[in-house]
Design a protein around this motif. Sequence first.
Motif, short mmCIF file in Angstrom:
data_model
loop_
_atom_site.label_atom_id
_atom_site.label_comp_id
_atom_site.label_asym_id
_atom_site.label_seq_id
_atom_site.Cartn_x
_atom_site.Cartn_y
_atom_site.Cartn_z
N LEU A 74 27.90 36.43 23.88
CA LEU A 74 26.18 35.52 23.48
C LEU A 74 25.93 34.71 24.37
O LEU A 74 26.87 33.75 24.93
CB LEU A 74 26.21 35.42 22.18
CG LEU A 74 26.44 36.31 20.96
CD1 LEU A 74 26.41 36.38 19.92
CD2 LEU A 74 25.86 37.49 21.54
N SER A 75 24.89 34.72 24.73
CA SER A 75 23.49 33.81 25.74
C SER A 75 23.71 32.22 24.95
O SER A 75 23.64 32.24 23.52
CB SER A 75 22.15 34.58 26.16
OG SER A 75 21.92 34.40 24.95
N LYS A 76 23.55 31.61 25.79
CA LYS A 76 23.39 30.22 24.90
C LYS A 76 22.41 30.12 24.16
O LYS A 76 22.42 29.24 22.91
CB LYS A 76 23.33 29.35 26.04
CG LYS A 76 24.21 28.84 26.52
CD LYS A 76 24.27 27.94 27.38
CE LYS A 76 25.66 27.60 28.07
NZ LYS A 76 24.87 25.95 29.36
N GLU A 77 21.25 31.11 24.64
CA GLU A 77 19.57 30.56 23.87
C GLU A 77 20.25 31.52 21.90
O GLU A 77 19.82 31.45 21.16
CB GLU A 77 18.60 31.83 23.82
CG GLU A 77 17.16 31.53 23.41
CD GLU A 77 16.94 32.74 24.07
OE1 GLU A 77 15.98 33.28 23.24
OE2 GLU A 77 16.99 33.62 24.97
N ILE A 78 21.12 32.51 21.96
CA ILE A 78 21.35 33.50 21.16
C ILE A 78 21.93 32.86 19.87
O ILE A 78 22.22 32.18 18.90
CB ILE A 78 21.56 35.15 21.68
CG1 ILE A 78 20.91 35.83 22.21
CG2 ILE A 78 21.92 35.31 20.18
CD1 ILE A 78 19.54 35.46 21.64
N LYS A 79 23.01 31.66 20.95
CA LYS A 79 24.05 31.08 20.03
C LYS A 79 23.35 30.00 19.34
O LYS A 79 23.46 29.50 18.10
CB LYS A 79 24.97 30.76 20.71
CG LYS A 79 26.34 31.86 21.05
CD LYS A 79 27.70 30.95 21.92
CE LYS A 79 28.21 31.68 22.96
NZ LYS A 79 29.36 31.00 23.51
N CYS A 80 22.14 29.33 19.91
CA CYS A 80 21.41 28.47 19.19
C CYS A 80 20.88 29.42 18.27
O CYS A 80 20.58 27.93 17.60
CB CYS A 80 20.67 27.73 20.56
SG CYS A 80 19.53 27.06 20.19
N ARG A 100 23.84 19.93 8.60
CA ARG A 100 23.67 18.98 9.21
C ARG A 100 24.59 19.82 10.84
O ARG A 100 23.87 19.41 11.94
CB ARG A 100 23.72 17.58 8.87
CG ARG A 100 22.34 17.68 8.79
CD ARG A 100 23.08 15.22 8.37
NE ARG A 100 22.05 15.01 7.25
CZ ARG A 100 22.43 14.56 6.15
NH1 ARG A 100 23.47 15.31 5.50
NH2 ARG A 100 20.96 13.54 5.38
N LYS A 101 25.62 19.85 10.18
CA LYS A 101 26.70 20.44 11.28
C LYS A 101 26.33 21.50 11.78
O LYS A 101 26.88 21.83 13.30
CB LYS A 101 28.15 20.17 10.41
CG LYS A 101 28.91 19.13 9.99
CD LYS A 101 30.02 19.51 9.45
CE LYS A 101 30.72 17.94 9.17
NZ LYS A 101 32.00 18.21 8.34
N CYS A 102 25.68 22.64 11.62
CA CYS A 102 25.39 23.59 12.30
C CYS A 102 24.14 23.27 13.32
O CYS A 102 24.28 24.04 14.72
CB CYS A 102 24.82 24.60 11.26
SG CYS A 102 25.79 25.49 10.61
N ILE A 103 23.05 22.72 12.63
CA ILE A 103 21.99 22.17 13.36
C ILE A 103 22.86 21.53 14.94
O ILE A 103 22.24 21.59 16.27
CB ILE A 103 21.43 20.98 13.29
CG1 ILE A 103 20.75 21.94 11.63
CG2 ILE A 103 20.20 20.61 13.75
CD1 ILE A 103 19.78 23.36 12.24
N PHE A 109 24.64 23.82 21.93
CA PHE A 109 24.28 24.81 23.05
C PHE A 109 23.32 24.79 24.36
O PHE A 109 23.36 25.81 25.09
CB PHE A 109 24.75 26.28 22.78
CG PHE A 109 25.45 26.62 21.09
CD1 PHE A 109 26.37 26.84 22.37
CD2 PHE A 109 24.93 26.82 19.98
CE1 PHE A 109 27.07 27.79 21.62
CE2 PHE A 109 26.59 27.14 19.67
CZ PHE A 109 27.27 27.26 20.04
N ILE A 110 22.47 24.46 24.29
CA ILE A 110 20.94 24.03 24.97
C ILE A 110 21.14 22.91 25.89
O ILE A 110 20.13 22.06 26.18
CB ILE A 110 19.42 24.51 23.80
CG1 ILE A 110 19.28 23.89 23.10
CG2 ILE A 110 19.67 25.92 24.07
CD1 ILE A 110 17.95 24.56 22.46
N GLY A 111 21.56 21.81 24.64
CA GLY A 111 21.19 20.65 25.47
C GLY A 111 20.47 19.76 25.37
O GLY A 111 19.53 19.44 25.37
#
Length: 673
Positions: A74-80, A100-103, A109-111
């Motif tokens: 998947l793209s970084k945007e979708i993973k984000c 918090r860990k998920c965020i 993913f997008i820096g």
Amino acid sequence: MNNKMYPLVRCMKLFELCRDHFLAHDSSMLTNQIFQLRCIFIEQMLMDDISPELFESAEKAMNDIENHSEYVSLSKEIKCKISVEFGFIYLYFQHISKSRKCIETAKKFIGFNFQLTGALGKRTKYQERALPQLRVETIVEENVTDSTPLENEPQTIDMNDDTLLEKISFEDKNIQNTVSNLTAPFLLHIASLKLKDFVLEEMLREEVIAFLEGIIEGKTFSYCIATHAYFLRSRLEKTSIRRLSRCMEQLEEVVLGFDCKKICARTGSLFQSGLPPMWKQQKLLAELYTGVGSHKSALDIYEKLQMVEEQIQALIGAGRYEAAEKLTRSLLAEGETPKLYCILGDTTQDISHYEKAWDLSGESSARAMKSLGYHYFNIKEYRRALSCMQKSLECNYLQGGLWFTAGCTALAIPDLETGIKCFHSSLQIDDESSQGWSNLGACYEKTGQMRKAFNCYKEATRHAFNDWRVWENFMCCAAQIKDFASVIFAYRQIITSGQKYCDRRILNSLVAAVRDNMTSVSGEPGISYYDKVIDLFKFASSKVTTNFDLWKSYATMYLDVDGKEDIDKGIGYLIKAYHSASLHIEKSMEDFMKCTECSKVLHKYIMSQPKDSATYAQHLQSLKSILQILITKGHKLSESMPEGDAEVKNAITEYLTYANERLEEVEEAQLFV
């Protein structure tokens, strides 16, 4: 567990059809698994209470998605966006740590990063000078294209206040809003987390407002993101008199302006926004009506939403206790439920109703045992309270607040092993709770596990850096394990926080560590901390200028440490100690004894000074004045004492004899200066 769905959900059959379709098909497609998760999450949002079974199903679904073979490509945007969605799901289930860990994963993913910065600006129409104002800047390091479609967000309602500006007017007109569709969910998540605190400090409120204003002023976000931002801002503004009108009108715009015909064009970023269901937004509007005394409007909303518990609480808030009880009993007559009996217990304060609810539910109502537990806790029957709370937690373990209260209850009994288990469970749900870490540290400290206690207190300071009480716990524990560097650092932090603080035991322990050259926990000799302790005393005495114990300990550092003696400085600080305690010595026996203690030490060091010392004559005169004052005040204090205090009077008389003898010595010594 007894848990019902909200009764007024529209198109429930369509949801059940979708849920059955996605959950019945064990498809290996990633898209199917994502929608399985969404069905589970939506089902939870429809429930009265958090369901442990649905949480476990949702967590399994999230793990399956992350481990899916298609996920890697998947793209970084979708993973984000998927990770952000996970974060809001965990947040809804009140599992703060995992949220918090998920965020944090999504950020990588997008820096993404953000910083709170200041810029000169004005908030009021009559403000002449621009002052620093808080604003948020977002940064995205990765080259990610945001594909979220733009939608018409709710109309922004103006305050129209005669003093406040609609928004901060920054001096620099070139300041750009850097919040985007991709970064707005992160700020929403941070704001949601901070608003979970029972009491927000003023600085935290300013931070949350900066996040929300950054989103609202962007004007390019999805309907769901904008709506949630308005919703959170309204929660903040309901305590502000000048903003209350805008707060209510904005919620009315969002809630009453909802149009089902446009819903398909408003679903972008729905699962990345954390937007609560519409009836919960309407509930907040009713709470605002109650806050301004419009109980009739609030009751109308609750009745329309069929929120029985809130409707009854509104009646109680309006002082209509009989009406609240009558309504509850009428609903019970239509059909008995555990929840209604719990509400009746709240209304009448009769605990037999909680017991009835527990029996009626087949011993599965977490609400019943929770209410009963709090009842016993409030009347300090801690063992009964703990037993009820444990039963509630067995029914539903996703109650972070109750785990914490159960731990406090166990600490009060004390049942320290149970307390440790409860606080551990509480911290698994929210690992940034400074109170949780502090109380866990207290449990370990009382069981003699000092190193574990120290680590817990240290963790607490990370999450409540400006709370002096947390630093005090950490400092006292550090002193017990002889971590002198941590003691010094913590003491300085307490003073820095603005407290006029002095702890005699801690100061004496630092002086003893240096004087007796004690070995620290890290193996360093105590004398090696001499300069750091002196620096601490300099800093503390500049903030706390009239504390006897502080000046006395400071003096000891120059009088009693081998190889570091400076008698002049030590005598000077002892004299300051005397002056700190001498303000009320004719009325306070405690202060009088402190002064007598000072005079004895002063006599010892002054009389042993070389006769040719430059300060000898000055010190003799100071000692003479002190002795004369103490003799005069001592007589007055003795006369004011009741006849029965023979022991106290004898102590004063004994000192007066000593002081007169020392005074003769001083006067004789002055003849040869």
